[in-house]
Design a protein around this motif. Structure first.
Motif, PDB file in Angstrom:
ATOM      1  N   THR A  82       0.846  -1.046   0.127  1.00  0.00           N
ATOM      2  CA  THR A  82       0.044   0.121  -0.072  1.00  0.00           C
ATOM      3  C   THR A  82       0.814   1.127  -0.117  1.00  0.00           C
ATOM      4  OG1 THR A  82      -1.876   1.104   0.976  1.00  0.00           O
ATOM      5  CG2 THR A  82      -0.072   0.161   2.538  1.00  0.00           C
ATOM      6  N   ASP A  84       0.861   4.466   2.135  1.00  0.00           N
ATOM      7  CA  ASP A  84       0.131   5.507   2.974  1.00  0.00           C
ATOM      8  C   ASP A  84       1.132   6.559   3.455  1.00  0.00           C
ATOM      9  OD1 ASP A  84       1.763   4.417   4.676  1.00  0.00           O
ATOM     10  OD2 ASP A  84       0.327   3.199   5.613  1.00  0.00           O
ATOM     11  N   ARG A 129      -5.767   8.512  -0.506  1.00  0.00           N
ATOM     12  CA  ARG A 129      -7.035   8.171  -0.030  1.00  0.00           C
ATOM     13  C   ARG A 129      -7.425   7.025   0.224  1.00  0.00           C
ATOM     14  NH1 ARG A 129     -10.572  12.903  -1.363  1.00  0.00           N
ATOM     15  NH2 ARG A 129      -9.518  14.496  -2.240  1.00  0.00           N
ATOM     16  N   ARG A 130      -7.379   5.990  -0.682  1.00  0.00           N
ATOM     17  CA  ARG A 130      -7.804   4.553  -0.186  1.00  0.00           C
ATOM     18  C   ARG A 130      -7.259   4.020   0.950  1.00  0.00           C
ATOM     19  NH1 ARG A 130      -7.972   4.453  -6.099  1.00  0.00           N
ATOM     20  NH2 ARG A 130      -5.833   3.942  -6.225  1.00  0.00           N
ATOM     21  N   ALA A 132      -6.354   5.841   3.412  1.00  0.00           N
ATOM     22  CA  ALA A 132      -6.656   6.543   4.560  1.00  0.00           C
ATOM     23  C   ALA A 132      -8.078   5.885   4.955  1.00  0.00           C
ATOM     24  CB  ALA A 132      -6.985   8.029   4.259  1.00  0.00           C
ATOM     25  N   SER A 133      -8.661   4.896   4.595  1.00  0.00           N
ATOM     26  CA  SER A 133      -9.815   4.375   4.901  1.00  0.00           C
ATOM     27  C   SER A 133      -9.584   3.352   5.987  1.00  0.00           C
ATOM     28  CB  SER A 133     -10.447   3.511   3.694  1.00  0.00           C
ATOM     29  OG  SER A 133      -9.865   2.689   3.217  1.00  0.00           O
ATOM     30  N   ALA A 134      -8.229   2.852   5.833  1.00  0.00           N
ATOM     31  CA  ALA A 134      -7.635   1.947   7.103  1.00  0.00           C
ATOM     32  C   ALA A 134      -7.249   2.501   8.166  1.00  0.00           C
ATOM     33  CB  ALA A 134      -6.681   0.883   6.288  1.00  0.00           C
ATOM     34  N   ARG A 135      -6.215   3.524   7.834  1.00  0.00           N
ATOM     35  CA  ARG A 135      -5.681   4.322   8.850  1.00  0.00           C
ATOM     36  C   ARG A 135      -5.149   5.693   8.116  1.00  0.00           C
ATOM     37  NH1 ARG A 135       0.130   2.874  10.907  1.00  0.00           N
ATOM     38  NH2 ARG A 135       1.187   2.444   9.232  1.00  0.00           N
ATOM     39  N   ARG A 136      -5.004   6.658   8.952  1.00  0.00           N
ATOM     40  CA  ARG A 136      -4.669   8.184   8.214  1.00  0.00           C
ATOM     41  C   ARG A 136      -3.225   7.777   7.636  1.00  0.00           C
ATOM     42  NH1 ARG A 136      -4.316  12.645  12.547  1.00  0.00           N
ATOM     43  NH2 ARG A 136      -3.456  11.016  13.917  1.00  0.00           N
ATOM     44  N   THR A 178     -10.649  13.881   4.893  1.00  0.00           N
ATOM     45  CA  THR A 178     -10.316  12.626   4.231  1.00  0.00           C
ATOM     46  C   THR A 178      -9.487  11.597   4.968  1.00  0.00           C
ATOM     47  OG1 THR A 178      -8.280  13.399   3.142  1.00  0.00           O
ATOM     48  CG2 THR A 178     -10.610  14.017   2.111  1.00  0.00           C
ATOM     49  N   GLY A 179      -8.862  11.884   5.994  1.00  0.00           N
ATOM     50  CA  GLY A 179      -7.838  11.089   6.485  1.00  0.00           C
ATOM     51  C   GLY A 179      -6.521  11.291   6.058  1.00  0.00           C
TER      52      GLY A 179
END
Length: 271
Positions: A82, A84, A129-130, A132-136, A178-179
């Motif tokens: 990923t 992030d 952005r994707r 950030a759906s799991a963690r910032r 958005t995270g």
């Protein structure tokens, strides 16, 4: 902000602040795509990252290239589970009087210090952005203390570093909720290869800090959820505060040092 097990991109990772960020993140279990122009320097950073407990992938690229943002991000997506984390660290400098500065050097600073981080962030944002759906997720851009007090003989450099700082402010507001955490770092003079050609020292406000101390402060600030991170020494911070409230007083304060400052930074070049 949890900085453990981060996975992402660091530009300018072959030396200086970029290398130290990679190593200190590696102690927190990071998996990193190390981007830069010199294979040997990136390989050295990769060895340090591995020794510190992280995972390193090397990608040789000129981040100012026309297709570079997409190529860098595609490499990250291929090598990492990923993305992030994005650290826009690559930068260059050419000091001296504006009328004596080669137009090619001016364009090189604009391209690397300002255009490249904007375009790479643009390429990475959908995945950030994707993630950030799991963690910032996290975007960190390395500006400069010269963005906080714009110094003579650094006209173009100041413009690019102030510009990328403004980019961070605008992007932070655009991504609110958005995270994706957007942070801008303002290092003061740091003991890196980029500073080796400058002869300005503490007397002219360019007292140097080690990369280890600067990066330790940066990561601690990120863990406190800070967005604006200033690592300058107290002497420079006083001038920054004066610039924010009474800029003409900065003109007067610097005037007696102009000749000495010009002589000290005339050779400052990393392009």
């Amino acid at each position: 902000m949890d900085l453990t097990d981060r996975s992402g991109i660091i530009t300018g990772a072959g030396s200086g602040i970029g290398r130290e960020l990679a190593v200190q993140l590696a102690t927190r279990g990071a998996s990193l795509l190390l981007v830069g122009r010199r294979q040997d320097a990136l390989n050295e950073t990769a060895e340090l990252v591995t020794a510190a407990g992280g995972i390193a992938h090397v990608f040789v690229a000129d981040v100012t290239g026309e297709k570079a943002p997409e190529a860098i991000f595609e490499q990250a997506r291929d090598q990492l589970d990923t993305v992030d984390l994005l650290i826009n660290n690559a930068g260059n400098v050419r000091a001296g009087r504006l009328e004596d500065t080669d137009p090619a050097d001016i364009r090189a600073m604009v391209d690397l210090n300002l255009t490249a981080p904007i375009l790479l962030t643009r390429a990475a944002l959908p995945e950030l952005r994707r993630a950030a759906s799991a963690r910032r997720a996290l975007v960190v851009t390395i500006s400069s203390g010269i963005a906080l007090v714009n110094l003579p003989f650094y006209t173009t450099y100041a413009a690019t570093k102030t510009g990328v700082a403004a980019f961070g402010h605008a992007l932070r507001r655009e991504l609110h909720g958005t995270g994706v955490h957007v942070a801008t770092v303002y290092p003061g003079a740091t003991a890196t290869a980029m500073m080796d050609s400058s002869h300005a020292g503490e007397a002219l406000g360019f007292g140097r800090r080690t990369t280890a101390d600067v990066v330790t402060d940066v990561l601690a600030a990120l863990e406190r959820d800070e967005h604006e991170i200033n690592t300058a020494l107290p002497s420079r911070r006083r001038l920054q505060e004066l610039h924010a409230t009474a800029p003409l007083e900065v003109d007067a304060a610097l005037a007696p040092q102009l000749a000495d400052l010009e002589a000290a930074v005339r050779s400052h070049r990393s392009i």
